[in-house]
Design a protein around this motif. Structure first.
Motif, PDB file in Angstrom:
ATOM      1  N   GLY A 472       0.801  -1.219   0.000  1.00  0.00           N
ATOM      2  CA  GLY A 472       0.000   0.000   0.000  1.00  0.00           C
ATOM      3  C   GLY A 472       0.829   1.262   0.000  1.00  0.00           C
ATOM      4  O   GLY A 472       0.298   2.365   0.130  1.00  0.00           O
ATOM      5  N   THR A 473       2.137   1.117  -0.174  1.00  0.00           N
ATOM      6  CA  THR A 473       3.063   2.250  -0.121  1.00  0.00           C
ATOM      7  C   THR A 473       3.437   2.708  -1.522  1.00  0.00           C
ATOM      8  O   THR A 473       3.695   1.885  -2.405  1.00  0.00           O
ATOM      9  N   LEU A 474       3.475   4.026  -1.691  1.00  0.00           N
ATOM     10  CA  LEU A 474       4.014   4.624  -2.906  1.00  0.00           C
ATOM     11  C   LEU A 474       5.407   5.148  -2.577  1.00  0.00           C
ATOM     12  O   LEU A 474       5.575   5.969  -1.668  1.00  0.00           O
ATOM     13  N   TYR A 475       6.409   4.654  -3.295  1.00  0.00           N
ATOM     14  CA  TYR A 475       7.793   5.061  -3.076  1.00  0.00           C
ATOM     15  C   TYR A 475       8.158   6.135  -4.100  1.00  0.00           C
ATOM     16  O   TYR A 475       7.901   5.976  -5.297  1.00  0.00           O
ATOM     17  N   VAL A 476       8.764   7.221  -3.618  1.00  0.00           N
ATOM     18  CA  VAL A 476       9.200   8.325  -4.470  1.00  0.00           C
ATOM     19  C   VAL A 476      10.722   8.349  -4.424  1.00  0.00           C
ATOM     20  O   VAL A 476      11.324   8.510  -3.352  1.00  0.00           O
ATOM     21  N   LEU A 477      11.353   8.183  -5.598  1.00  0.00           N
ATOM     22  CA  LEU A 477      12.809   8.016  -5.633  1.00  0.00           C
ATOM     23  C   LEU A 477      13.451   8.960  -6.638  1.00  0.00           C
ATOM     24  O   LEU A 477      12.850   9.316  -7.658  1.00  0.00           O
ATOM     25  N   ASP A 478      14.683   9.335  -6.329  1.00  0.00           N
ATOM     26  CA  ASP A 478      15.507  10.154  -7.204  1.00  0.00           C
ATOM     27  C   ASP A 478      16.162   9.229  -8.230  1.00  0.00           C
ATOM     28  O   ASP A 478      16.956   8.355  -7.871  1.00  0.00           O
ATOM     29  N   ARG A 479      15.835   9.405  -9.509  1.00  0.00           N
ATOM     30  CA  ARG A 479      16.381   8.522 -10.542  1.00  0.00           C
ATOM     31  C   ARG A 479      17.899   8.632 -10.654  1.00  0.00           C
ATOM     32  O   ARG A 479      18.552   7.720 -11.166  1.00  0.00           O
ATOM     33  N   ASP A 480      18.464   9.745 -10.190  1.00  0.00           N
ATOM     34  CA  ASP A 480      19.914   9.927 -10.264  1.00  0.00           C
ATOM     35  C   ASP A 480      20.645   9.267  -9.098  1.00  0.00           C
ATOM     36  O   ASP A 480      21.853   9.016  -9.185  1.00  0.00           O
ATOM     37  N   HIS A 481      19.916   8.986  -8.009  1.00  0.00           N
ATOM     38  CA  HIS A 481      20.506   8.337  -6.826  1.00  0.00           C
ATOM     39  C   HIS A 481      19.401   7.507  -6.166  1.00  0.00           C
ATOM     40  O   HIS A 481      18.741   7.972  -5.233  1.00  0.00           O
ATOM     41  N   GLN A 492      16.993   7.078   2.936  1.00  0.00           N
ATOM     42  CA  GLN A 492      17.877   7.506   1.853  1.00  0.00           C
ATOM     43  C   GLN A 492      17.118   7.875   0.584  1.00  0.00           C
ATOM     44  O   GLN A 492      17.708   8.420  -0.352  1.00  0.00           O
ATOM     45  N   ILE A 493      15.811   7.585   0.522  1.00  0.00           N
ATOM     46  CA  ILE A 493      15.041   7.935  -0.672  1.00  0.00           C
ATOM     47  C   ILE A 493      14.223   9.194  -0.393  1.00  0.00           C
ATOM     48  O   ILE A 493      14.182   9.702   0.735  1.00  0.00           O
ATOM     49  N   VAL A 494      13.559   9.702  -1.400  1.00  0.00           N
ATOM     50  CA  VAL A 494      12.859  10.980  -1.276  1.00  0.00           C
ATOM     51  C   VAL A 494      11.665  10.871  -0.334  1.00  0.00           C
ATOM     52  O   VAL A 494      11.476  11.688   0.569  1.00  0.00           O
ATOM     53  N   GLN A 495      10.822   9.832  -0.503  1.00  0.00           N
ATOM     54  CA  GLN A 495       9.601   9.749   0.303  1.00  0.00           C
ATOM     55  C   GLN A 495       8.988   8.362   0.206  1.00  0.00           C
ATOM     56  O   GLN A 495       9.090   7.683  -0.822  1.00  0.00           O
ATOM     57  N   THR A 496       8.354   7.938   1.298  1.00  0.00           N
ATOM     58  CA  THR A 496       7.427   6.808   1.261  1.00  0.00           C
ATOM     59  C   THR A 496       6.066   7.340   1.682  1.00  0.00           C
ATOM     60  O   THR A 496       5.937   7.990   2.721  1.00  0.00           O
ATOM     61  N   LEU A 497       5.058   7.078   0.859  1.00  0.00           N
ATOM     62  CA  LEU A 497       3.715   7.605   1.085  1.00  0.00           C
ATOM     63  C   LEU A 497       2.752   6.435   1.243  1.00  0.00           C
ATOM     64  O   LEU A 497       2.588   5.634   0.326  1.00  0.00           O
ATOM     65  N   MET A 498       2.124   6.337   2.414  1.00  0.00           N
ATOM     66  CA  MET A 498       1.153   5.272   2.644  1.00  0.00           C
ATOM     67  C   MET A 498      -0.167   5.663   1.996  1.00  0.00           C
ATOM     68  O   MET A 498      -0.803   6.641   2.388  1.00  0.00           O
ATOM     69  N   VAL A 499      -0.584   4.893   1.001  1.00  0.00           N
ATOM     70  CA  VAL A 499      -1.797   5.208   0.247  1.00  0.00           C
ATOM     71  C   VAL A 499      -3.000   4.463   0.791  1.00  0.00           C
ATOM     72  O   VAL A 499      -4.058   5.043   1.029  1.00  0.00           O
ATOM     73  N   ASP A 500      -2.843   3.145   1.008  1.00  0.00           N
ATOM     74  CA  ASP A 500      -3.990   2.331   1.421  1.00  0.00           C
ATOM     75  C   ASP A 500      -3.463   1.022   1.987  1.00  0.00           C
ATOM     76  O   ASP A 500      -2.580   0.394   1.398  1.00  0.00           O
ATOM     77  N   SER A 501      -4.019   0.593   3.105  1.00  0.00           N
ATOM     78  CA  SER A 501      -3.569  -0.654   3.723  1.00  0.00           C
ATOM     79  C   SER A 501      -3.941  -1.880   2.903  1.00  0.00           C
ATOM     80  O   SER A 501      -3.411  -2.971   3.131  1.00  0.00           O
ATOM     81  N   ASN A 502      -4.854  -1.719   1.933  1.00  0.00           N
ATOM     82  CA  ASN A 502      -5.250  -2.852   1.101  1.00  0.00           C
ATOM     83  C   ASN A 502      -4.219  -3.208   0.040  1.00  0.00           C
ATOM     84  O   ASN A 502      -4.313  -4.250  -0.595  1.00  0.00           O
ATOM     85  N   GLY A 503      -3.268  -2.342  -0.193  1.00  0.00           N
ATOM     86  CA  GLY A 503      -2.222  -2.661  -1.158  1.00  0.00           C
ATOM     87  C   GLY A 503      -2.472  -2.058  -2.523  1.00  0.00           C
ATOM     88  O   GLY A 503      -3.609  -1.770  -2.910  1.00  0.00           O
ATOM     89  N   ILE A 504      -1.380  -1.865  -3.265  1.00  0.00           N
ATOM     90  CA  ILE A 504      -1.449  -1.300  -4.617  1.00  0.00           C
ATOM     91  C   ILE A 504      -0.955  -2.353  -5.603  1.00  0.00           C
ATOM     92  O   ILE A 504       0.193  -2.792  -5.533  1.00  0.00           O
ATOM     93  N   TYR A 505      -1.838  -2.751  -6.511  1.00  0.00           N
ATOM     94  CA  TYR A 505      -1.497  -3.710  -7.561  1.00  0.00           C
ATOM     95  C   TYR A 505      -1.491  -3.024  -8.930  1.00  0.00           C
ATOM     96  O   TYR A 505      -1.388  -3.691  -9.955  1.00  0.00           O
TER      97      TYR A 505
END
Length: 635
Positions: A472-481, A492-505
């Protein structure tokens, strides 16, 4: 004031009756009429006219150079003098009192007007959106998998309503359609040009229909091309570890094909089974989109190997096993190479995440990558995305991970950046700190697909990539690192955003500093993005009122440049439902396919993971039994 004389009263009464008759006639005929005040007639016009002008279609979409036939009439015109034609642009040809043909060589929105010759106060108009879109030739529109068609001039929020928009026609097919339909504009076939829609099914069949004709006219000499050799059959449920229940009763073509418009070639992977030996075979096919015939050297049987010790392999060679590897991810064409990714059937061992590249001209295998050569699993479920420098971005699922150790080559539950300049080489990667726990709970990091955010030249992180996970997490990452691995957190990454406990498929969509995510059995949500921080706000700015059935939805968006944006999403319920939303406020649903009376717009039975195709004023939707085509209602 002197009282009106009886004659003047009768004159005024006659004018009022004539005006009422004119309005009544227009309403009953369904025509459109722009009227001047009958009490103040213009010079040379009838003072008590009941004439009304009609024009069909009242709204339409065409491609550059495509002809649109228009029919008009002046109703209640005793002289039968017809209409005159005007257009805000483009060209009107074959002009007659009741007929004209419109074409345009520039994309945009045009207004065509038919005016009564007998009464110039009576006219009707139609709006035509002309698109310069050459095609939707790959999954979600482009190599970044943006899901955006910004060249859609026919569909507007004002027109996508139950009164103006709906199901135009359906074309029967012989199997479930997991692959996104692909669309090509102005395909030359002999002396004619057609907009074409290509549909691939789990019965190993490919259809090519005229994208605009309700009779489902095939553009090839046969209605379909079937890719099963005479001594083989479609692979049934029992022979693929019962996983085919998620793909229908058979497994054939699952991954969305890709089209090379320069060579007019469609590439796809088809699965078959030998009737006598029971062997499962996967082949890469290259079809001429003008004829449906195989290109020279097509097809090729998919086979590959890498050096490794996976599954305690004593030979030191890890072989690609067609029976174990599900080809669900869409194909990608990049710099003359067709890339294909694989996951598994029902997580049945042994399997790996494979990426294999083939020369698009010769079908010669040019690169092979296995993400767990010394371990197990790591399936790749969604298509690789690509940046302008030619790097691939893939997400892997549950399995073994040891890339943080010296010499480690297992990259399960990871985002991989693969350099393609010389084979396929990992140039950067990220793995969440809790990878072991995610794998133990079957919460694949690679539950969805990677999406490249448009460059943010003034932002803190100019190059971002999004990854959605079954946690259920959306990971936001820097493509350069990308950040590799941290044992205690993902700091070490830009952000982890919890969207929904049901999960993202599913795979998200980014538009106008907002990401849209549809989680499993949850609403479609919008999160605002700040380019200054490179992060999303933790709470959604809006969300749909509806929850989407398992496994959620992967949206697409249409717009005319920056205007008239519409977010489209499929609910894979039974039957399926196609939704259209205002992306600035997801609680504002513009339309859905269950609104019209008598099931007018009901699609075929829904399929999970499907993505609609929006092009030229129409929305194409694959189902279990048919291709459904939605668009502007002509009347």
């Amino acid at each position: 004031m002197r009282p009106a004389t009886p004659g003047k009263v009768l004159y005024l009464l006659a004018i009022m009756i004539a005006a009422w008759n004119s309005a009544s006639s227009s309403a009953q005929s369904g025509s459109v009429s722009h009227r001047s005040d009958p009490a103040l007639p213009a010079t040379g016009m009838r003072t008590n006219s009941t004439i009304a002008a009609s024009l069909t279609p009242v709204r339409a979409g065409v491609t550059i150079g495509q002809s649109l036939e228009l029919t008009a009439a002046a109703i209640n015109d005793p002289s039968n003098s017809g209409v005159t034609w005007t257009s805000s642009g483009g060209a009107l040809r074959q002009v007659k009192p009741g007929f004209a043909t419109f074409t345009a060589q520039t994309a945009g929105t045009y207004t065509i007007t038919a005016t009564s010759r007998a009464d110039r106060a009576r006219s009707a108009s139609t709006t035509v959106g002309v698109t310069g879109l050459g095609g939707v030739t790959t999954w979600r529109n482009d190599r970044e998998h943006s899901g955006i068609n910004s060249q859609e001039y026919a569909l507007t929020p004002e027109d996508v309503t139950a009164a103006k928009f709906g199901k135009l026609f359906s074309c029967a097919v012989d199997g479930w359609v997991f692959a996104q339909p692909l669309w090509v504009a102005n395909l030359h076939l002999g002396t004619a040009r057609h907009n074409a829609i290509f549909v691939a099914t789990e019965n190993d069949s490919v259809y090519a229909f005229d994208a605009d004709q309700p009779d489902c006219r095939p553009i090839w000499s046969s209605a379909r091309v079937n890719l099963i050799p005479s001594d083989e059959k479609i692979a049934p449920l029992d022979d693929l570890h019962y996983d085919s229940i998620s793909l229908g009763p058979f497994t054939g073509i699952t991954g969305t094909p890709v089209i090379d418009q320069f060579s007019h070639t469609l590439y796809l992977v088809a699965v078959t089974e030998n009737r006598f030996t029971g062997a499962i075979i996967q082949r890469l096919h290259a079809l001429d989109i003008a004829t449906g015939r195989e290109r020279p050297r097509s097809p090729v049987v998919i086979a590959a190997s890498v050096r490794g010790t996976a599954y305690h392999n004593p030979t030191g060679t890890v072989m690609f096993e067609a029976r174990m590897q599900k080809q669900r991810a869409a194909l990608l064409l990049l710099n003359g190479v067709v890339y294909v990714c694989w996951g598994s059937y029902f997580d049945k061992d042994p399997y790996h995440g494979w990426v294999i590249g083939y020369n698009a001209s010769t079908l010669k295998q040019v690169s092979v990558f296995n993400d767990t050569p010394d371990g197990a699993r790591g399936g790749i479920w969604m298509s690789a995305a690509a940046d302008a420098a030619g790097n691939l971005y893939v997400l892997s699922g549950n399995g073994d991970f040891n890339a943080n150790s010296p010499g480690g080559r297992n990259y399960s539950d990871s985002l991989l950046k693969l350099r393609t300049s010389s084979g396929l080489v990992v140039s950067d990667w990220f793995t969440p700190f809790d990878q072991k726990d995610l794998a133990a709970q079957d919460l694949d990091f690679g539950g969805g697909g990677a999406v490249l955010v448009p460059d943010q030249p003034k932002g803190r992180f100019p190059h971002l990539v999004l990854a959605s996970a079954k946690s259920g997490t959306l990971y936001v990452l820097d493509r350069d690192h990308l950040g590799h691995f941290n044992q205690t957190s993902n700091s070490q990454i830009v952000q982890t955003l919890m969207v929904d406990s049901n999960g993202i498929y599913s795979t998200p969509l980014f538009w106008h500093d907002t990401v849209y995510v549809g989680a499993n059995v949850g609403p479609l949500r919008a999160f605002h993005f700040s380019s200054e921080t490179g992060k999303f706000e933790p709470a959604p700015t809006s969300q749909s009122k509806e929850n989407f059935d398992y496994p959620g939805t992967t949206p697409v968006l249409s717009a005319a440049g920056e205007k008239n944006a519409i977010l489209w999403a499929i609910d894979p319920a039974r039957p399926g439902i196609l939704h259209a939303y205002d992306p600035s406020n997801l609680s504002h649903e513009l339309w859905n396919s269950s609104q019209a009376a008598n099931k007018r717009d009901q699609p075929g039975r829904g399929i999970k993971f499907t993505v609609p195709t929006v092009a030229n004023g129409k929305v194409y939707l694959g189902t279990r039994t048919e291709l459904d085509v939605y668009g502007l209602l002509p009347k």
